[in-house]
Enzyme design. Structure first.
Site, PDB file in Angstrom:
ATOM      1  N   GLY A  55       0.851  -1.220  -0.014  1.00  0.00           N
ATOM      2  CA  GLY A  55       0.036  -0.046   0.006  1.00  0.00           C
ATOM      3  C   GLY A  55       0.947   1.317  -0.075  1.00  0.00           C
ATOM      4  O   GLY A  55       1.822   1.337   0.710  1.00  0.00           O
ATOM      5  N   ASP A 249      -1.912   4.847  -6.122  1.00  0.00           N
ATOM      6  CA  ASP A 249      -0.369   4.743  -5.856  1.00  0.00           C
ATOM      7  C   ASP A 249       0.356   5.742  -6.301  1.00  0.00           C
ATOM      8  O   ASP A 249       1.528   5.736  -6.167  1.00  0.00           O
ATOM      9  CB  ASP A 249       0.101   3.093  -6.374  1.00  0.00           C
ATOM     10  CG  ASP A 249      -0.671   2.124  -5.674  1.00  0.00           C
ATOM     11  OD1 ASP A 249      -0.268   1.474  -4.827  1.00  0.00           O
ATOM     12  OD2 ASP A 249      -1.772   1.782  -6.234  1.00  0.00           O
ATOM     13  N   ASN A 259      -3.608   2.862  -9.811  1.00  0.00           N
ATOM     14  CA  ASN A 259      -3.992   2.054  -8.852  1.00  0.00           C
ATOM     15  C   ASN A 259      -4.156   0.596  -9.042  1.00  0.00           C
ATOM     16  O   ASN A 259      -3.563   0.051 -10.309  1.00  0.00           O
ATOM     17  CB  ASN A 259      -5.474   2.297  -8.229  1.00  0.00           C
ATOM     18  CG  ASN A 259      -5.865   1.929  -6.878  1.00  0.00           C
ATOM     19  OD1 ASN A 259      -4.987   2.189  -6.174  1.00  0.00           O
ATOM     20  ND2 ASN A 259      -7.030   1.392  -6.764  1.00  0.00           N
ATOM     21  N   LYS A 260      -4.344  -0.235  -8.164  1.00  0.00           N
ATOM     22  CA  LYS A 260      -4.206  -1.835  -8.324  1.00  0.00           C
ATOM     23  C   LYS A 260      -4.892  -2.130  -9.781  1.00  0.00           C
ATOM     24  O   LYS A 260      -5.902  -1.562  -9.938  1.00  0.00           O
ATOM     25  CB  LYS A 260      -5.133  -2.393  -7.056  1.00  0.00           C
ATOM     26  CG  LYS A 260      -5.018  -3.989  -7.108  1.00  0.00           C
ATOM     27  CD  LYS A 260      -3.448  -4.498  -7.309  1.00  0.00           C
ATOM     28  CE  LYS A 260      -2.459  -4.208  -6.220  1.00  0.00           C
ATOM     29  NZ  LYS A 260      -1.111  -4.661  -6.792  1.00  0.00           N
TER      30      LYS A 260
HETATM   31  O1  MRU Z   1       0.393  -4.176  -4.532  1.00  0.00           O
HETATM   32  P1  MRU Z   1      -0.085  -3.580  -3.308  1.00  0.00           P
HETATM   33  O2  MRU Z   1      -0.974  -4.202  -2.390  1.00  0.00           O
HETATM   34  O3  MRU Z   1       0.934  -2.473  -2.565  1.00  0.00           O
HETATM   35  O4  MRU Z   1      -1.194  -2.254  -3.790  1.00  0.00           O
HETATM   36  C1  MRU Z   1      -1.360  -1.093  -3.489  1.00  0.00           C
HETATM   37  C2  MRU Z   1      -2.539  -0.933  -3.076  1.00  0.00           C
HETATM   38  O5  MRU Z   1      -2.733  -0.940  -1.981  1.00  0.00           O
HETATM   39  C3  MRU Z   1      -3.631  -0.514  -4.049  1.00  0.00           C
HETATM   40  O6  MRU Z   1      -3.154  -0.148  -5.302  1.00  0.00           O
HETATM   41  C4  MRU Z   1      -4.308   0.694  -3.236  1.00  0.00           C
HETATM   42  O7  MRU Z   1      -5.582   0.880  -3.838  1.00  0.00           O
HETATM   43  C5  MRU Z   1      -3.579   1.785  -3.284  1.00  0.00           C
HETATM   44  S1  MRU Z   1      -4.096   2.636  -2.107  1.00  0.00           S
HETATM   45  C6  MRU Z   1      -2.597   3.001  -1.038  1.00  0.00           C
END
Ligand code: MRU
Length: 371
Positions: A55, A249, A259-260
């Site tokens: 995150g 992100d 984002n994810k």
């Molecule tokens: O791969 P991760 O678990 O580090 O992914 C990042 C995230 O947590 C998401 O993309 C999230 O929605 C962004 S918010 C910090």
């Protein structure tokens, strides 16, 4: 936030041993709650790379504490500066997409540089790491205070009926130091007694939604339902989603948001169904040096085995099982970019703004120069 009625943050300094960083090892959630000690910069690098912590906000805070450990190690090395530079490079390379990582390391380097000797540098970097973590928590809390107004407005329009919020991945307190970005308005609404229900995308391949967001909401008693990633569009067509809120992100100067993986598809479905789609993020996630997210944001590609194997609890043990033909190829893109035209608004610690340069600069006028 609460775990079994006890307040936790995701990262903190050990009270007795000040060179020990403690984290919740998220690889074991929701099945086991394990606290891990990070005592060396190598531990920090592994923790970020292998997603013991993840995150954007938490990655940044962990990098901040990592730099503090780096100053302690540097003071025992042949060249303080060379050692620090080498570690900062290694930390920056752990994960490419979340800009908070670069931001935290650069902030630390600028602060450490002000110290005149290694003792001063260690003390400065410790303070900076704590400041980064505290600010992250404070900013997330403020995101909640601003974002809750949108949920309250929808609740009013629905005459107090349940507001259905869809979220993707985990942009909860586990992805930050506390409170979360996308979840902060949700927690705030819940505390205020607004009737809400959260659709939680499971978020393949690592299942951050099913494993982490659901666990967070459950701990706080927030009504929620886990759905398979491809369900959102159907729910939207049937009036079962009032608003989508996700984290980010990295957000560009012009409001594109990485984002994810899968977030973009939710934004497309939301637009097709006239449903507001918001991105919630602290300013540490804004990359003022990029404009076009699709061309400029590096997208992490992770081990394809994360797609081919799934992890879960079996007979009391956390095990991994193969869910695809062993010899098939798999691709594992970690993130996608939602263009600003599909975003209704950005929710930041300073308030709401339009997803474009004008909107962002109204909230952050000090960025009205090219860095
Ligand atoms: O791969 P991760 O678990 O580090 O992914 C990042 C995230 O947590 C998401 O993309 C999230 O929605 C962004 S918010 C910090």
């Amino acid at each position: 936030m609460l775990i079994n009625h006890k307040n936790f943050r995701t990262i903190w300094l050990n009270e007795e041993y000040e060179s020990v960083i403690q984290i919740i090892d998220q690889r074991h959630l929701p099945h086991r709650f394990i606290i891990e000690d990070l005592t060396h910069t190598n531990d920090v690098i592994i923790a970020i790379k292998d997603m013991h912590v993840r995150g954007a906000g938490l990655i940044g805070a962990t990098a901040g504490f990592g730099m503090y450990l780096a100053t302690i190690e540097a003071s025992k090395s042949i060249s303080f500066d060379d050692y620090l530079l080498q570690v900062s490079k290694a930390i920056k390379e752990t994960r490419p997409t979340a800009v908070n990582l670069q931001w935290a390391v650069n902030r630390q380097l600028a602060e450490i540089n002000k110290g005149h000797n290694s003792t001063e540098k260690i003390s400065i970097s410790k303070k900076t790491a704590i400041d980064i973590a505290n600010e992250d928590a404070e900013y997330c809390k403020n995101i909640g205070k601003h974002g809750v107004k949108i949920i309250e407005e929808i609740s009013k329009q629905k005459n107090g009926e349940t507001v259905n919020i869809l979220t993707h991945c985990n942009a909860g307190w586990l992805a930050f130091v506390d409170f979360g970005s996308a979840t902060s308005p949700i927690y705030e609404a819940f505390e205020k007694g607004v009737k809400i229900h959260v659709w939680v995308d499971e978020t393949r391949p690592r299942n951050q939604g099913a494993n982490l967001t659901a666990w967070e909401l459950l701990n706080h008693g927030v009504p929620h339902t886990i759905i398979a990633d491809n369900t959102g569009g159907h729910l939207m067509q049937h009036g079962l989603v009032d608003i989508v809120i996700t984290g980010a992100d990295r957000v560009t100067r012009e409001g594109d948001a990485a984002n994810k993986i899968g977030t973009y598809l939710k934004a497309l479905a939301a637009r097709d169904n006239d449903i507001p789609f918001y991105i919630a993020m602290p300013s540490s996630t804004i990359d003022w040096n990029t404009r076009n997210g699709i061309n400029e944001i590096p997208i992490e590609q992770r081990n394809p085995d994360e797609v081919k194997y799934m992890q879960g609890l079996y007979n009391g043990d956390i095990i991994s099982v193969l869910v695809a033909p062993e010899k098939s190829n798999a691709a594992n893109y970690g993130f996608d970019v939602t263009p600003s035209r599909l975003i209704t608004g950005l929710i930041t610690e300073r308030g709401l703004c339009a997803p474009n340069e004008i909107g962002l600069l109204e909230l952050y006028p000090e960025k009205n120069t090219h860095d």
